[in-house]
Design a protein around this motif. Structure first.
Motif, short mmCIF file in Angstrom:
data_model
loop_
_atom_site.label_atom_id
_atom_site.label_comp_id
_atom_site.label_asym_id
_atom_site.label_seq_id
_atom_site.Cartn_x
_atom_site.Cartn_y
_atom_site.Cartn_z
N ARG A 1 -18.08 -32.98 -85.38
CA ARG A 1 -17.80 -31.58 -85.62
C ARG A 1 -18.64 -30.95 -86.71
O ARG A 1 -18.55 -29.79 -86.99
N ALA B 1 -20.83 -23.23 -82.49
CA ALA B 1 -20.04 -23.93 -83.50
C ALA B 1 -19.93 -23.01 -84.70
O ALA B 1 -20.88 -22.34 -85.08
N GLY B 2 -18.76 -22.95 -85.27
CA GLY B 2 -18.61 -22.17 -86.49
C GLY B 2 -18.23 -20.72 -86.26
O GLY B 2 -17.96 -19.99 -87.19
N LEU B 3 -18.22 -20.29 -85.00
CA LEU B 3 -17.86 -18.90 -84.75
C LEU B 3 -16.36 -18.74 -84.91
O LEU B 3 -15.58 -19.32 -84.19
N ARG C 1 -2.57 -22.57 -78.56
CA ARG C 1 -2.69 -24.02 -78.60
C ARG C 1 -2.78 -24.48 -80.05
O ARG C 1 -3.63 -23.98 -80.82
N ARG D 1 -3.64 -27.31 -82.64
CA ARG D 1 -4.40 -28.55 -82.75
C ARG D 1 -3.62 -29.57 -83.56
O ARG D 1 -2.96 -29.21 -84.55
N PRO D 2 -3.68 -30.86 -83.19
CA PRO D 2 -3.01 -31.85 -84.04
C PRO D 2 -3.64 -31.85 -85.43
O PRO D 2 -4.85 -31.69 -85.56
N GLN E 1 -10.02 -20.08 -85.35
CA GLN E 1 -10.82 -20.37 -86.53
C GLN E 1 -11.62 -21.66 -86.33
O GLN E 1 -11.33 -22.45 -85.44
N THR E 2 -12.58 -21.83 -87.19
CA THR E 2 -13.42 -23.01 -87.13
C THR E 2 -12.58 -24.28 -87.15
O THR E 2 -11.66 -24.40 -87.95
N GLY E 3 -12.92 -25.17 -86.26
CA GLY E 3 -12.25 -26.48 -86.23
C GLY E 3 -10.87 -26.45 -85.62
O GLY E 3 -10.12 -27.43 -85.71
N SER E 4 -10.50 -25.35 -84.98
CA SER E 4 -9.13 -25.27 -84.45
C SER E 4 -9.01 -25.83 -83.04
O SER E 4 -7.91 -25.91 -82.50
N GLY E 5 -10.16 -26.21 -82.42
CA GLY E 5 -10.08 -26.86 -81.11
C GLY E 5 -10.58 -26.04 -79.94
O GLY E 5 -10.25 -26.32 -78.80
N LYS E 6 -11.44 -25.03 -80.20
CA LYS E 6 -11.97 -24.22 -79.09
C LYS E 6 -12.85 -25.09 -78.19
O LYS E 6 -12.67 -25.13 -76.97
N THR E 7 -13.80 -25.79 -78.84
CA THR E 7 -14.72 -26.62 -78.05
C THR E 7 -13.95 -27.71 -77.31
O THR E 7 -14.21 -28.00 -76.14
N TYR E 8 -13.01 -28.29 -78.02
CA TYR E 8 -12.22 -29.36 -77.42
C TYR E 8 -11.50 -28.84 -76.17
O TYR E 8 -11.44 -29.48 -75.13
#
Ligand SMILES: Nc1ncnc2c1ncn2[C@@H]1O[C@H](COP(=O)(O)OP(=O)(O)OP(=O)(O)O)[C@@H](O)[C@H]1O
Length: 740
Positions: free
Chosen positions: A649, A216-218, A26, A28-29, A109-116
């Motif tokens: 985030r 977060a951050g993993l 996936r 991320r935009p 990676q961090t901020g790539s959209g896992k949580t989203y």
């Protein structure tokens, strides 16, 4: 069975079926202002990254311009949450309900959209991620699977390297993984109180569902294959993995590393087996049955249990017809089922022997007559004829049975009709002096006819009129009475046998015919009415049920939206408090106003409804739109609210403190937002509740009746009554088990 939804691929659905792990990508935009450096091409499940030369020169991997990775599927920057859920998670969730463990894991990676991807965006309903959609799907599926009972265990944990903590446990105590109970993944108690879907768990039927959330951050470096194996062992390796990446320039090495990692994971072989937990009582019953069957088979083979009387003639005939059926069947795989004992088998062989002998005689005869050319055809004809005869005998027997039934039926009807007419006619015949005519007076007869017409008119039946309202005129008043068809010798009306007299009297009487005809009409109409009634009931039940489940689903969605709105409102209010504190604390310089990043969020949040804006400007009497108390919100913990105000985030606990502070003071400033009591969603929910109430009552009543619990004391409160009935049902189940 367990379903893990975690911040990673699982696809195989067949029992004992080997498969590799499905890996989806996936993208991320990219944020506005970020520079996209990778060109993404997709063909037949392969994703090719093309890196412009000037970028690749800066990379440590020696100026490669093309990278090719293979994924099961790709979700580009435009992909929506619904599409991701349908393609990635739907089959896993359904599989978990069918008994297969499932794991969905997001990695990146961090901020790539896992949580989203896993949890979803917190502001828009359409942005809800795999977890809430999974819960919805589970509940709607189990509603369809009424033949099974499901129990749902739900846990929500953070796993960070070798530590993990329970997000639903208010003390949020962090524990090393080995300090957690060994089966913590299997047997967490149902912890539901803090989760926003808690109400839905009242249904209390579901599979084990386990949700894992990585912190977060993993990123890739913390969660490597080593950790996966050590932490969650093979269980986690049965998964669907979603590799999340971004194509922004500064993330390029991480993106490529994530893809490489995904390729390695894809090579792990995944074996899926069906989890079958069988009720021990059921198992014992099944095994006893098996033992019984096997004993019977052994006895049969040994020729035991044959101390029964020899087969009767009809039993032998039965075996004969089975043998004939067996021989006349053209299929090669046909079995001969001749009965349950050795005697039956012997009889079958005996019959076969007779038939063979008979066939031989025919053959010899045929050979003598025809010199051999018709041998086989003649024995075939004999066989066919035998089959036909047996068929005809069978049909004859069937017809005989039917005739017996019809005769009994007609006799019964005749007796009923005799009783009806006898009271009206025979009575007058026997009570009248012998010298008078057997014909009833015109007035009486008319009266009788009128009653019948009225009766039939009331039943809306068109009666068949009798040919003549009068009886035949008697030729003699002394010796006999002419009844039109039968001559009835009369000595004295009072001495005559009433039943006999009636029988003769009514035979051939056209009134009797009319009665019979009208009666059949009435019976037919009653049957028709009954069938129509059943049809109407069925149609009504169906419509009710469809309407009810549709309403229930809509209500669920509305409730969710309502909660989401409340949540967003609380956030809005908290954001505003922070903004307001900042504005009132700092001198109102132009510089400060220009720097304040919070103002656009206020504008976004005001999109809750144009009505809200209008109200804000027209009145000072507003109540809070989303009146969360600071206690209730902080009790929900980190899983319910974003961590920071300005950047959801950022992951800063400081952001949380700021929000808590803001919420603490929100009561004072709550006048800026409108009360939910007047909100459209609240009204719609009330209306839906009103609509669903009578249907729920009806369903409750039906479930009480079905369970034979008519004497259960109910309160009138739907929720309490449902609990009472559940208790009674469980109790009667236990009593049944004890008594058996
Ligand atoms: N597909 C997407 N569409 C729109 N926004 C997205 C998408 N994926 C991620 N975002 C947004 O990007 C930001 C970062 O995403 P997210 O928090 O899910 O990353 P993460 O991988 O969980 O990060 P971390 O590992 O640091 O927790 C969030 O603001 C999120 O809303």
């Amino acid at each position: 069975m367990q379903l893990f939804v975690s911040s990673t691929k699982f696809s195989a659905m067949g029992a004992g079926f080997d498969s590799t792990i499905d890996i989806y990508l996936r993208v991320r935009p990219i944020s506005s202002g970020a520079k996209a450096v990778l060109e993404l091409n997709q063909e037949e499940g392969r994703v090719t990254w093309t890196i412009p030369r000037h970028v690749s020169l800066g990379l440590a991997n020696h100026q490669r311009e093309h990278f090719t990775f293979k994924f099961t599927g790709l979700f580009d920057m435009e992909s929506k949450q619904d599409e991701v859920f349908q393609k990635v998670a739907h089959k896993v969730v359904i599989g978990s309900l069918d008994g297969y463990n499932g794991t969905i894991f997001a990695y990146g990676q961090t901020g790539s959209g896992k949580t989203y991807t896993i949890t979803g965006g917190s502001e828009r309903y359409v942005d809800r991620g795999i977890i809430p959609r999974t819960i919805s799907l589970i509940f709607s599926e189990i509603a369809e699977r009424s033949e099974y009972a499901y129990t749902l265990h739900f846990s929500y944990m953070e796993v960070y390297n070798e530590t993990g903590y329970d997000l639903l446990n208010p003390d949020h105590e962090t524990k090393a993984l080995e300090d957690l109970p060994k089966d913590f993944i299997l047997a967490n108690e149902p912890i539901i109180a803090n989760y926003q879907f808690a109400n839905a768990f009242r249904v209390a039927t579901n599979p084990d569902v386990h949700f894992l959330q990585n912190p977060a951050g993993l990123g890739r470096n913390q969660l490597n294959p080593m950790h996966i194996r050590k932490s969650l062992q093979t269980r986690v390796l049965r998964f669907v993995m979603i590799a999340t990446v971004t194509i922004a320039q500064d993330q390029l090495p991480e993106t490529i590393s994530t893809c490489r990692f995904a390729q390695r994971v894809a090579m792990i072989s995944n074996q899926v087996t069906l989890n079958e937990e069988v009720d021990p009582n059921l198992l014992i019953k099944r095994l006893k049955q098996q033992i019984g069957d096997l004993k019977g088979e052994i006895a049969l083979l040994r020729g035991e249990n044959e101390n029964r009387p020899p087969l009767s003639a009809s039993e032998i005939e039965n075996v004969r017809s089975r043998v004939i059926g067996f021989l006349s069947d053209k299929g090669v795989d046909t079995d001969l089922h001749c009965g349950g004992s050795m005697m039956h088998i012997h009889a079958a062989f005996q019959i076969l022997k007779e038939m063979l002998k008979h066939g031989e005689t025919q053959t010899i005869k045929s050979v003598q007559d025809d010199n051999g050319s018709q041998v086989s055809s003649e024995s075939t004809v004999v066989k066919t004829l035998q089959v036909k005869v047996s068929d005809l005998q069978y049909q004859l027997q069937q017809r005989d049975n039917e005739i017996q039934i019809l005769v009994a039926f007609i006799r019964k009807r005749e007796a009923a009709a005799r009783n009806t007419v006898r009271s009206a006619s025979v009575q007058s015949l026997t009570d009248r002096p012998p010298s008078t005519s057997c014909r009833g007076s015109r007035t009486e007869e008319k009266g009788g006819e009128m009653k019948r017409s009225q009766l039939l008119a009331e039943k809306n039946v068109t009666p068949r009129p009798s040919k003549s309202a009068d009886f035949h005129q008697p030729k003699s008043t002394e010796l006999d009475v002419d009844l039109g068809v039968a001559k009835l010798p009369v000595t004295s009306g009072r001495e005559m046998d009433k039943d006999k007299a009636f029988e003769l009297f009514s035979k051939g009487n056209d009134k009797m015919e009319a009665i019979e005809e009208n009666k059949s009409l009435l019976i037919a109409m009653c049957a028709n009415a009954k069938a129509l009634g059943e049809k109407v009931n069925r149609a009504r039940d169906r419509t009710y049920k469809e309407g009810f489940s549709e309403l229930r689903d809509i209500k669920k969605e509305i409730e969710h939206l309502h909660k989401l709105l409340e949540h967003n409102g609380a956030q809005l209010q908290a954001d505003f408090e922070v903004y307001w504190s900042a504005m009132t604390a700092a001198p109102a310089s132009t510089e400060t106003s220009r720097k304040a990043p919070i103002i656009p969020r206020l504008q976004i949040s005001s999109a809750i409804g144009p009505q809200h804006q209008a109200n804000q400007s027209s009145s000072a009497e507003y109540k809070p739109l989303f009146p969360f108390s600071s206690n209730s919100l902080s009790a929900r913990g980190s899983h319910c609210s974003p961590l920071s105000v300005s950047d959801p985030r950022s992951g800063s606990r400081g952001g949380n403190d700021l929000r808590a502070l803001a919420l603490a003071s929100s009561k004072e400033h709550s006048k800026y937002v409108k009360s939910p009591s007047s909100s459209g969603a609240g009204q719609v929910l009330n209306n839906l509740d009103n609509l669903l109430q009578p249907i729920r009552r009806q369903q409750l009543k039906e479930s009480v009746n079905t369970a034979g619990l008519q004497k259960v004391p109910l309160t009138g409160n739907a929720a309490a009554d449902a609990d009472i009935i559940a208790f009674y049902k469980a109790r009667s189940g236990v009593l049944k088990k004890v008594s058996s």
